[in-house]
Write a protein that holds these residues in place. Structure first.
Motif, PDB file in Angstrom:
ATOM      1  N   SER A  25       4.065  46.667  43.747  1.00  0.00           N
ATOM      2  CA  SER A  25       4.246  45.279  44.173  1.00  0.00           C
ATOM      3  C   SER A  25       4.010  44.323  43.023  1.00  0.00           C
ATOM      4  O   SER A  25       3.334  44.661  42.034  1.00  0.00           O
ATOM      5  N   ALA A  26       4.552  43.134  43.158  1.00  0.00           N
ATOM      6  CA  ALA A  26       4.432  42.104  42.130  1.00  0.00           C
ATOM      7  C   ALA A  26       3.322  41.127  42.480  1.00  0.00           C
ATOM      8  O   ALA A  26       2.841  41.067  43.616  1.00  0.00           O
ATOM      9  N   TRP A  27       2.913  40.369  41.468  1.00  0.00           N
ATOM     10  CA  TRP A  27       2.045  39.228  41.706  1.00  0.00           C
ATOM     11  C   TRP A  27       2.834  38.181  42.493  1.00  0.00           C
ATOM     12  O   TRP A  27       4.051  38.081  42.379  1.00  0.00           O
ATOM     13  N   THR A  28       2.122  37.364  43.253  1.00  0.00           N
ATOM     14  CA  THR A  28       2.752  36.233  43.943  1.00  0.00           C
ATOM     15  C   THR A  28       2.084  34.949  43.490  1.00  0.00           C
ATOM     16  O   THR A  28       0.850  34.859  43.486  1.00  0.00           O
ATOM     17  N   VAL A  29       2.892  34.001  43.093  1.00  0.00           N
ATOM     18  CA  VAL A  29       2.383  32.672  42.756  1.00  0.00           C
ATOM     19  C   VAL A  29       3.084  31.678  43.676  1.00  0.00           C
ATOM     20  O   VAL A  29       4.318  31.599  43.698  1.00  0.00           O
ATOM     21  N   ALA A  30       2.307  30.950  44.464  1.00  0.00           N
ATOM     22  CA  ALA A  30       2.877  30.041  45.460  1.00  0.00           C
ATOM     23  C   ALA A  30       2.292  28.640  45.295  1.00  0.00           C
ATOM     24  O   ALA A  30       1.085  28.477  45.135  1.00  0.00           O
ATOM     25  N   GLN A  31       3.168  27.651  45.323  1.00  0.00           N
ATOM     26  CA  GLN A  31       2.697  26.266  45.313  1.00  0.00           C
ATOM     27  C   GLN A  31       2.030  25.951  46.646  1.00  0.00           C
ATOM     28  O   GLN A  31       2.461  26.422  47.701  1.00  0.00           O
ATOM     29  N   THR A  32       0.978  25.143  46.594  1.00  0.00           N
ATOM     30  CA  THR A  32       0.215  24.824  47.806  1.00  0.00           C
ATOM     31  C   THR A  32       0.067  23.323  48.033  1.00  0.00           C
ATOM     32  O   THR A  32      -0.793  22.896  48.796  1.00  0.00           O
ATOM     33  N   ASP A  33       0.891  22.530  47.356  1.00  0.00           N
ATOM     34  CA  ASP A  33       0.782  21.080  47.486  1.00  0.00           C
ATOM     35  C   ASP A  33       1.416  20.639  48.794  1.00  0.00           C
ATOM     36  O   ASP A  33       2.642  20.527  48.903  1.00  0.00           O
ATOM     37  N   GLY A  34       0.590  20.390  49.805  1.00  0.00           N
ATOM     38  CA  GLY A  34       1.091  20.008  51.114  1.00  0.00           C
ATOM     39  C   GLY A  34       1.271  18.517  51.287  1.00  0.00           C
ATOM     40  O   GLY A  34       1.694  18.064  52.347  1.00  0.00           O
ATOM     41  N   LEU A  35       0.936  17.708  50.261  1.00  0.00           N
ATOM     42  CA  LEU A  35       1.139  16.269  50.358  1.00  0.00           C
ATOM     43  C   LEU A  35       2.616  15.951  50.192  1.00  0.00           C
ATOM     44  O   LEU A  35       3.341  16.625  49.470  1.00  0.00           O
ATOM     45  N   TRP A  36       3.045  14.897  50.873  1.00  0.00           N
ATOM     46  CA  TRP A  36       4.447  14.513  50.797  1.00  0.00           C
ATOM     47  C   TRP A  36       4.756  13.854  49.456  1.00  0.00           C
ATOM     48  O   TRP A  36       4.007  13.006  49.013  1.00  0.00           O
ATOM     49  N   PRO A  37       5.866  14.246  48.781  1.00  0.00           N
ATOM     50  CA  PRO A  37       6.778  15.336  49.153  1.00  0.00           C
ATOM     51  C   PRO A  37       6.156  16.686  48.819  1.00  0.00           C
ATOM     52  O   PRO A  37       5.562  16.868  47.757  1.00  0.00           O
ATOM     53  N   VAL A  38       6.282  17.636  49.732  1.00  0.00           N
ATOM     54  CA  VAL A  38       5.614  18.920  49.580  1.00  0.00           C
ATOM     55  C   VAL A  38       6.229  19.722  48.443  1.00  0.00           C
ATOM     56  O   VAL A  38       7.403  19.584  48.112  1.00  0.00           O
ATOM     57  N   ARG A  39       5.406  20.562  47.841  1.00  0.00           N
ATOM     58  CA  ARG A  39       5.862  21.523  46.830  1.00  0.00           C
ATOM     59  C   ARG A  39       5.367  22.891  47.286  1.00  0.00           C
ATOM     60  O   ARG A  39       4.191  23.203  47.151  1.00  0.00           O
ATOM     61  N   LEU A  40       6.288  23.681  47.819  1.00  0.00           N
ATOM     62  CA  LEU A  40       5.917  24.952  48.438  1.00  0.00           C
ATOM     63  C   LEU A  40       6.825  26.092  47.974  1.00  0.00           C
ATOM     64  O   LEU A  40       7.162  26.987  48.738  1.00  0.00           O
ATOM     65  N   ASP A  41       7.209  26.081  46.697  1.00  0.00           N
ATOM     66  CA  ASP A  41       8.011  27.172  46.144  1.00  0.00           C
ATOM     67  C   ASP A  41       7.136  28.385  45.875  1.00  0.00           C
ATOM     68  O   ASP A  41       5.913  28.265  45.676  1.00  0.00           O
ATOM     69  N   GLN A  42       7.738  29.576  45.848  1.00  0.00           N
ATOM     70  CA  GLN A  42       7.024  30.822  45.590  1.00  0.00           C
ATOM     71  C   GLN A  42       7.824  31.688  44.620  1.00  0.00           C
ATOM     72  O   GLN A  42       9.048  31.671  44.629  1.00  0.00           O
ATOM     73  N   THR A  43       7.099  32.438  43.806  1.00  0.00           N
ATOM     74  CA  THR A  43       7.748  33.405  42.917  1.00  0.00           C
ATOM     75  C   THR A  43       6.976  34.715  42.932  1.00  0.00           C
ATOM     76  O   THR A  43       5.771  34.739  43.177  1.00  0.00           O
ATOM     77  N   ALA A  44       7.686  35.795  42.663  1.00  0.00           N
ATOM     78  CA  ALA A  44       7.082  37.112  42.482  1.00  0.00           C
ATOM     79  C   ALA A  44       7.204  37.455  40.997  1.00  0.00           C
ATOM     80  O   ALA A  44       8.292  37.363  40.421  1.00  0.00           O
ATOM     81  N   VAL A  45       6.093  37.855  40.377  1.00  0.00           N
ATOM     82  CA  VAL A  45       6.050  38.117  38.936  1.00  0.00           C
ATOM     83  C   VAL A  45       5.716  39.588  38.703  1.00  0.00           C
ATOM     84  O   VAL A  45       4.690  40.086  39.185  1.00  0.00           O
ATOM     85  N   ASP A  46       6.593  40.266  37.959  1.00  0.00           N
ATOM     86  CA  ASP A  46       6.344  41.665  37.612  1.00  0.00           C
ATOM     87  C   ASP A  46       5.060  41.766  36.807  1.00  0.00           C
ATOM     88  O   ASP A  46       4.887  41.057  35.815  1.00  0.00           O
ATOM     89  N   PRO A  47       4.110  42.620  37.224  1.00  0.00           N
ATOM     90  CA  PRO A  47       2.804  42.685  36.552  1.00  0.00           C
ATOM     91  C   PRO A  47       2.853  43.288  35.151  1.00  0.00           C
ATOM     92  O   PRO A  47       1.833  43.269  34.459  1.00  0.00           O
TER      93      PRO A  47
END
Length: 489
Positions: free
Chosen positions: A331-353
């Motif tokens: 499995s890969a690492w997961t990096v996810a944006q957590t900015d829930g304030l408007w406008p939200v930033r909730l993108d996610q990426t999987a990074v090969d370890p």
């Protein structure tokens, strides 16, 4: 107070039948108001206690961010902001030295210059309760500032208040209270709006002053009714949003909503963290000499957590993020944006370890519209979408609902019979039998609609059925005693 043909039991006038009109015409024009009045009365009297509890506990929950900073300032904030932030690997090492138990689940780099870094540990004895241990580290000195038992990132105090609001610390049984309240809230709001604005239209010369502002010079029941209705008008939009969003995570109505989202394929795309055959990526820069499993409880070999974050930043994931460790060596690492304030930033990426390649990505723009609305609605319900402004609006809505409930009960008390032999401890319900004033086509359309609504909101349907059975039994008892039909005083 006597009852006349052109007024409903709560004082809401109904349009009189036209001269020469038949029974069907009279029923068509006035039959709905007494029925709606009786439904609003019964729902208000019997469900209002649940709504009051939900309003007061929700009001307490709106202050969670400020309470957290007050109670857990030692863990959440740094005393002195330094010039250079230590690498995440060093901060994690400090956290693991102080707390070697469990395994590393996620790492949340400091979200602001005066915030601590959070190292979240999965501990077996806590995992059974869906909880984790979060270690707080000063990002400038590497000092461990403390550790707390958290629930999806929430502090113990926030978790306690959340449990109080959702199910009164009574588990699944307690969840029924909040679902019942949310199920009836929209019915009460819409019914109240129809009654109040219908009242303005029925009275000759009605004006906006009587609907959005309290009536001047009104006293007694009339004053309480005016304040009750106007308060409801001002907070109605917010109450409808809270009802809808609260039902999305309820037990029974939430299951219906889940089925709807499934049928519409309205879930957010799931990030694929799998690595093909467990091998490293074929592009990017290889930061390791081989593909090895992660040591028990520690970080996987290959890329350091700092390098993983660097790759995610290069891919455009700015702002607050949460870094999740690979589930296994495939499995890969997961990096996810957590900015829930408007406008939200909730993108996610999987990074090969091992190679640093971005193997998968899910952006906020990829989410279906219904999934976006659900996410935004839940965040608004929790007071995190618009920051402090969101909290203030929620507090005003909760206070408005509380005031409206108190005024509603005050109306009930003031309208109790107090003359001669009509003394009573409380006001009487509006006259029953209003449904007989409705024409058959209206009844034929209403019945399947009510059944559909009862299916979509099971607790609403079952409680409405209970109201009808109770009302029928009271009516039967009243007739056996030879009493007159109950009317409002």
């Amino acid at each position: 107070m006597s009852t006349t043909s052109d007024a409903s039991p709560d004082g809401t006038p109904t349009a009189p039948a036209r001269s020469g009109g038949g029974t069907a015409d009279r029923r068509t024009r006035s039959g709905w108001w007494p029925l709606l009045t009786r439904l609003h009365f019964y729902a208000g009297v019997l469900v209002a206690p649940f709504l009051l509890v939900a309003a007061l506990t929700g009001l307490a929950y709106t202050a969670v961010p400020q309470l957290d900073q007050l109670v857990y300032s030692e863990q959440l904030r740094v005393e002195k902001v330094g010039d250079t932030v230590k690498p995440l690997t060093e901060q994690i090492a400090a956290a693991r030295k102080a707390h070697p138990e469990g395994s590393i689940a996620t790492v949340v780099p400091a979200e602001a210059p005066d915030h601590t870094t959070k190292v979240v540990l999965s501990v077996p004895e806590l995992a059974e309760q869906d909880k984790q241990r979060t270690v707080y580290v000063d990002p400038y000195t590497g000092e461990v500032r403390g550790a707390l038992t958290t629930w999806f990132g929430s502090t113990p105090l926030a978790t306690w208040l959340d449990d109080l609001h959702r199910h009164l610390h009574l588990g699944e049984t307690g969840r029924l209270y909040s679902e019942l309240a949310a199920s009836w809230l929209w019915v009460l709001v819409l019914g109240g709006l129809l009654l109040w604005f219908g009242r303005r239209r029925a009275y000759a010369g009605g004006s906006k002053h009587n609907t959005v502002l309290p009536e001047r010079g009104a006293r007694g029941v009339r004053r309480s009714r005016s304040l009750h209705a106007v308060t409801g008008v001002w907070v109605s939009a917010g109450l409808l949003v809270l009802s809808a969003t609260g039902l999305t995570w309820s037990t029974y109505a939430g299951e219906r909503f889940t089925d709807l989202r499934t049928s519409l394929s309205a879930y957010a795309p799931e990030l694929d963290t799998s690595l093909s055959g467990g091998s490293k990526g074929t592009s990017g820069h290889d930061h390791s000499g081989g593909h090895e499993a992660a040591p028990p409880g520690g970080l996987p070999t290959g890329l350091t957590v700092d390098q993983v974050l660097e790759e995610a930043r290069a891919a455009g994931l700015d702002g607050p993020v949460e870094i999740s460790t690979p589930a296994d060596d495939k499995s890969a690492w997961t990096v996810a944006q957590t900015d829930g304030l408007w406008p939200v930033r909730l993108d996610q990426t999987a990074v090969d370890p091992h190679s640093g390649e971005i193997t998968a990505r899910v952006d906020w723009g990829d989410h279906p519209v219904l999934a976006k609305l659900s996410t935004l609605g839940v965040r608004a319900h929790m007071g995190t979408l618009f920051g402090l402004a969101n909290q203030i609006v929620l507090a005003v809505i909760a206070l408005g609902l509380t005031v409206g409930i108190v005024l509603g009960y005050r109306m009930w008390w003031l309208r109790r019979p107090t003359r001669g032999d009509r003394r009573a401890p409380m006001g009487r319900a509006p006259a029953r039998g209003a449904w007989r004033q409705l024409p058959w086509p209206a009844l034929a359309a209403a019945v399947p609609l009510i059944i559909t609504v009862g299916w979509a909101f099971p607790l609403l349907g079952w409680s409405l059925l209970a109201f009808l059975v109770l009302d029928a039994l009271l009516g039967l008892l009243h007739r056996r005693r030879g009493g007159r039909p109950a009317v409002d005083s």
